[in-house]
Design a protein around this motif. Structure first.
Motif, mmCIF file in Angstrom:
data_model
loop_
_atom_site.group_PDB
_atom_site.id
_atom_site.type_symbol
_atom_site.label_atom_id
_atom_site.label_comp_id
_atom_site.label_asym_id
_atom_site.label_seq_id
_atom_site.Cartn_x
_atom_site.Cartn_y
_atom_site.Cartn_z
ATOM 1 N N TYR A 25 16.689 23.507 -8.944
ATOM 2 C CA TYR A 25 15.656 23.145 -9.930
ATOM 3 C C TYR A 25 14.276 23.686 -9.572
ATOM 4 C CZ TYR A 25 19.073 19.595 -11.385
ATOM 5 O OH TYR A 25 20.197 18.938 -11.800
ATOM 6 N N ASN A 26 13.505 24.085 -10.611
ATOM 7 C CA ASN A 26 12.079 24.296 -10.434
ATOM 8 C C ASN A 26 11.409 22.938 -10.506
ATOM 9 O OD1 ASN A 26 11.557 27.029 -10.094
ATOM 10 N ND2 ASN A 26 12.057 27.407 -12.256
ATOM 11 N N ARG A 27 10.701 22.586 -9.459
ATOM 12 C CA ARG A 27 10.084 21.259 -9.443
ATOM 13 C C ARG A 27 8.575 21.370 -9.281
ATOM 14 N NH1 ARG A 27 11.148 20.980 -4.776
ATOM 15 N NH2 ARG A 27 12.062 23.056 -4.847
ATOM 16 N N PRO A 28 7.806 20.491 -9.941
ATOM 17 C CA PRO A 28 6.364 20.484 -9.705
ATOM 18 C C PRO A 28 6.115 19.831 -8.337
ATOM 19 C CG PRO A 28 6.936 18.587 -11.016
ATOM 20 C CD PRO A 28 8.207 19.369 -10.803
ATOM 21 N N HIS A 29 4.850 19.815 -7.925
ATOM 22 C CA HIS A 29 4.503 18.978 -6.781
ATOM 23 C C HIS A 29 4.060 17.616 -7.307
ATOM 24 C CE1 HIS A 29 4.873 22.181 -3.906
ATOM 25 N NE2 HIS A 29 4.306 22.971 -4.801
ATOM 26 N N ILE A 30 4.437 16.552 -6.605
ATOM 27 C CA ILE A 30 3.977 15.210 -6.967
ATOM 28 C C ILE A 30 3.133 14.711 -5.798
ATOM 29 C CG2 ILE A 30 4.649 12.847 -7.542
ATOM 30 C CD1 ILE A 30 7.279 13.902 -8.612
ATOM 31 N N TYR A 31 1.970 14.173 -6.123
ATOM 32 C CA TYR A 31 1.076 13.739 -5.055
ATOM 33 C C TYR A 31 0.554 12.343 -5.368
ATOM 34 C CZ TYR A 31 -2.785 14.065 -1.662
ATOM 35 O OH TYR A 31 -3.645 13.842 -0.617
ATOM 36 N N HIS A 32 0.749 11.410 -4.421
ATOM 37 C CA HIS A 32 0.196 10.058 -4.547
ATOM 38 C C HIS A 32 -0.750 9.813 -3.388
ATOM 39 C CE1 HIS A 32 3.533 9.138 -7.258
ATOM 40 N NE2 HIS A 32 4.381 9.509 -6.326
ATOM 41 N N LYS A 33 -1.798 9.084 -3.648
ATOM 42 C CA LYS A 33 -2.654 8.634 -2.552
ATOM 43 C C LYS A 33 -3.085 7.206 -2.880
ATOM 44 C CE LYS A 33 -6.033 10.330 0.695
ATOM 45 N NZ LYS A 33 -6.668 11.546 1.214
ATOM 46 N N THR A 34 -3.011 6.311 -1.902
ATOM 47 C CA THR A 34 -3.277 4.894 -2.158
ATOM 48 C C THR A 34 -4.362 4.374 -1.232
ATOM 49 O OG1 THR A 34 -0.992 4.580 -2.863
ATOM 50 C CG2 THR A 34 -2.215 2.603 -2.262
ATOM 51 N N LEU A 35 -5.367 3.745 -1.831
ATOM 52 C CA LEU A 35 -6.461 3.137 -1.064
ATOM 53 C C LEU A 35 -6.190 1.645 -0.914
ATOM 54 C CD1 LEU A 35 -9.390 3.714 0.095
ATOM 55 C CD2 LEU A 35 -10.236 2.846 -2.088
ATOM 56 N N LEU A 36 -6.321 1.153 0.308
ATOM 57 C CA LEU A 36 -6.128 -0.278 0.567
ATOM 58 C C LEU A 36 -7.471 -0.990 0.528
ATOM 59 C CD1 LEU A 36 -3.831 0.085 3.652
ATOM 60 C CD2 LEU A 36 -3.239 -1.271 1.660
ATOM 61 N N THR A 37 -7.560 -2.086 -0.246
ATOM 62 C CA THR A 37 -8.780 -2.891 -0.240
ATOM 63 C C THR A 37 -8.428 -4.347 0.030
ATOM 64 O OG1 THR A 37 -8.827 -3.581 -2.575
ATOM 65 C CG2 THR A 37 -9.691 -1.386 -2.075
ATOM 66 N N TYR A 38 -9.341 -5.047 0.682
ATOM 67 C CA TYR A 38 -9.139 -6.465 0.982
ATOM 68 C C TYR A 38 -10.320 -7.272 0.461
ATOM 69 C CZ TYR A 38 -5.273 -5.644 4.224
ATOM 70 O OH TYR A 38 -4.071 -5.306 4.780
ATOM 71 N N GLY A 39 -10.065 -8.441 -0.095
ATOM 72 C CA GLY A 39 -11.150 -9.394 -0.316
ATOM 73 C C GLY A 39 -11.680 -9.524 -1.725
ATOM 74 N N LEU A 40 -11.239 -8.672 -2.666
ATOM 75 C CA LEU A 40 -11.726 -8.778 -4.037
ATOM 76 C C LEU A 40 -10.513 -8.760 -4.969
ATOM 77 C CD1 LEU A 40 -14.736 -8.915 -4.824
ATOM 78 C CD2 LEU A 40 -14.613 -6.514 -5.460
ATOM 79 N N GLY A 41 -10.569 -9.545 -6.064
ATOM 80 C CA GLY A 41 -9.449 -9.602 -7.002
ATOM 81 C C GLY A 41 -9.318 -8.322 -7.826
#
Lengths: 415, 415
Positions: free
Chosen positions: A173-189
């Motif tokens: 298969y020809n596949r795209p690139h998939i990119y995720h990045k997640t920021l962790l935060t504490y203390g606020l809803g």
């Protein structure tokens, strides 16, 4: 190119086990640019399997099936594949050889007829070898959709996925690139975070998707994007993440993608050649469990004590009885003394101590259920903080464990 | 009467989280006689949600949806329900009141507009109150199929399921009784077990279903049946289980249904007013974590030490250096000394000790990766056993933890 994962097994549908295979497969597929469109869990039942295969064919290009390949009568995936592909079973010499080798090496017995039967595979199938078990994986095609079947045993499945399935997907298969990045935060809803970043969110490029993942005192913010140009893709997401990180500077504690907070603590201690010990009262071993789950922990973890009873805090840790009488056992001075004492006992640079009331009852404590003191001893001294984590035992333990790592990381970064 | 669970959230499909809600809901539904036919995980995407709802309607009588009810822009379940049911959102006074109370009590701030918007519900929906959060559950019907939507936050979902959903299901549907019973066996492979019980399996009544669940050194055998007469149903399954238990007497260690092995250990220690301490080397806190996860652990667990470094076994536990030099640190005498010493240190009736090589590397050990010694100290003395748990770190830790509980239970039952 879209994928569906189908997990087969009544044990999933009666809640006897949690399906962890799907999450593993999804995460790995994302790494090579394959998007999972749907996950479907179905019963060990012929018609249900046939329906699920046919429905999935209409939705996706690649169908990955796990489960139902064992040697016993309740395993019917292979026979049902044969029916779906109008095929018959034939003996595969390589699989037969593998089965015999496994029995000779590990089980030290002759294989039973039921084991030998696992060498039978659909004649139209390409075989995916499974050196860790007796059931092979198979790869079949129908109307331009690929169907893969693998055993449900996680470590067998993982090997076949990486060594047999991935090279074939990458080739086909020809596949795209998939990119995720997640920021962790504490203390606020969640909604307070959303309000803070509203202007930024409204201006976010259309091809970058934002998701909020709230859980137990923290909100994770994930940016996802896919495309052909890997570098441009990462650059665009990283730039937005940089802006987001700045907007949430006071509550952001780092990115999730690369490493967990536990792995960060581990790698910093390894790098600085520093050591750690633990005295966990209310978290009851939850912190040490997370630490020792990371390979290499023995290099920096010198030891841990769970002084569950007040008397142990005196007799084993050496916290003074006077201090406990004066401040009560759930207090900042006692948490700090626990951290200092355990660091002394195990001769370590850092120590984490927790004392609190996890519930469901208060025992003889003065404070409310959910009150937790966490102390961190470091080469620069000892710090502590008081928390109120609510009245659900499980949540109190999880929150206190998360918070302990957060505080420890902060102290390590200071030094 | 059949049910489908639909979990909504991109985080599931990219493998960022494991969907544990489905297993919980399935297990609980089984208790009240509701069978889960399928579990489907889909994206936070309008058309995908619409398709999944429509497909499920063709398959089942009851559709339970979780996720996508948060206050942020990526949450679209409620709006998509409105579209599917050709409905509009109206403000619900009770939900509004609940949101205001939660903010006044826990967050001590005025709710934001995004929070207040969570009081909007489809006009045709019956509201399922959520005292633990701001997003209510909803109950709607279309063409004789019931659709329920609940938040994905586990402790909010669990409350709504038990307090709001179950009473309505019980009132609305005639349900059979569903009965599962699972026998735990250790030490024999799946196909070897199958061969041993072949005659019995062939004679099993048609309405009783047998499933094999192999994992990490053990095979669980589940019998399931459903019917109108609860007593007759249980009697029939229990009778077959009795026969099975006799056939597998030498490898069966008990039933899974009622209580886990950890809960059995806990209840026996509580009943006998006896105490426990732990010295976990290679299991690194895994045993203590399981114990403290059960409420009431503080009554019998006096303390735990993870002496991860050899020197700690001497300095903290008081195992003699000579013994270690003579037998190596991974040996039966050292495991036994660890158990005896920790029982002495914490003044307990029982103690569990583990020492071994979890891997991935051998360190300076002589034995192979996967070698583990487990010792149990009891009022009658100390026993130990040697195990080879293979070369996968995670599996070694899980197997050693399971085995430690099995050995501990055996010793407690002896006394």
């Amino acid at each position: 190119m879209l994928t569906e994962i189908i997990t087969i097994g009544d044990e999933i549908l009666i809640g006897q086990i949690v399906d962890t295979n799907s999450a593993y497969i999804s995460k790995q597929l994302n790494q090579i640019g394959v998007q999972v469109y749907q996950i479907t869990s179905i019963q060990d039942e012929r018609q249900h399997i046939l329906n699920a295969l046919e429905d999935a064919k209409k939705r996706v290009d690649l169908v990955i099936v796990t489960g139902g390949l064992g040697p016993t009568k309740d395993d019917i995936t292979k026979e049902t594949f044969c029916e779906y592909f109008e095929d018959t079973l034939v003996e595969n010499v390589e699989v037969l050889q593998n089965i015999k080798e496994i029995f000779a090496k590990y089980i030290k017995q002759e294989p039973l007829p039921a084991n030998l039967k696992q060498a039978m595979v659909p004649s139209k199938a390409e075989v995916l070898q499974n050196p860790n078990g007796t059931a092979p994986g198979i790869w079949m095609e129908k109307d331009n959709t690929v169907f893969i079947s693998m055993p449900g045993v996680p470590y067998e499945m993982k090997h076949i996925l990486t060594k047999e399935v991935f090279p074939r997907i990458i080739k086909k298969y020809n596949r795209p690139h998939i990119y995720h990045k997640t920021l962790l935060t504490y203390g606020l809803g969640e909604s307070a975070v959303a309000e803070r970043i509203e202007d930024w969110e409204n201006k976010l490029p259309k091809d970058i998707k934002l998701a909020y993942l709230p859980s137990l005192g923290r909100v994770r913010l994930r940016l996802s994007s896919k495309g052909k140009d890997k570098k441009a893709l990462q650059k665009a997401v990283d730039e937005q993440m940089e802006k987001l990180n700045t907007l949430l500077e006071d509550i952001a504690v780092g990115f999730e993608n690369e490493t967990s907070i536990v792995e960060r603590v581990a790698s910093l201690l390894l790098q600085k050649k520093q050591t750690l010990s633990l005295a966990e009262s209310c978290t009851g071993g939850s912190v040490v469990k997370e630490i020792t789950a990371v390979p290499g922990a023995s290099t920096y973890l010198r030891g841990s004590i769970v002084p569950y009873e007040t008397s142990q805090k005196v007799s084993v840790l050496g916290v003074s009885q006077e201090l406990i009488d004066k401040h009560t056992v759930v207090s900042a001075p006692v948490a700090e003394a626990m951290a200092t004492q355990v660091a002394k006992l195990f001769k370590t640079d850092y120590a984490v101590a927790t004392t609190g009331i996890a519930g469901p009852t208060k025992g003889d404590a003065i404070d409310e259920v959910g009150t937790v003191f966490i102390a961190i001893a470091s080469p620069k001294g000892v710090v502590s903080q008081k928390f109120s984590f609510g009245n659900n035992r499980e949540r109190v333990i999880i929150k206190a464990t998360n918070k302990a790592f957060e505080m420890l990381l902060k102290e390590i970064l200071k030094n």
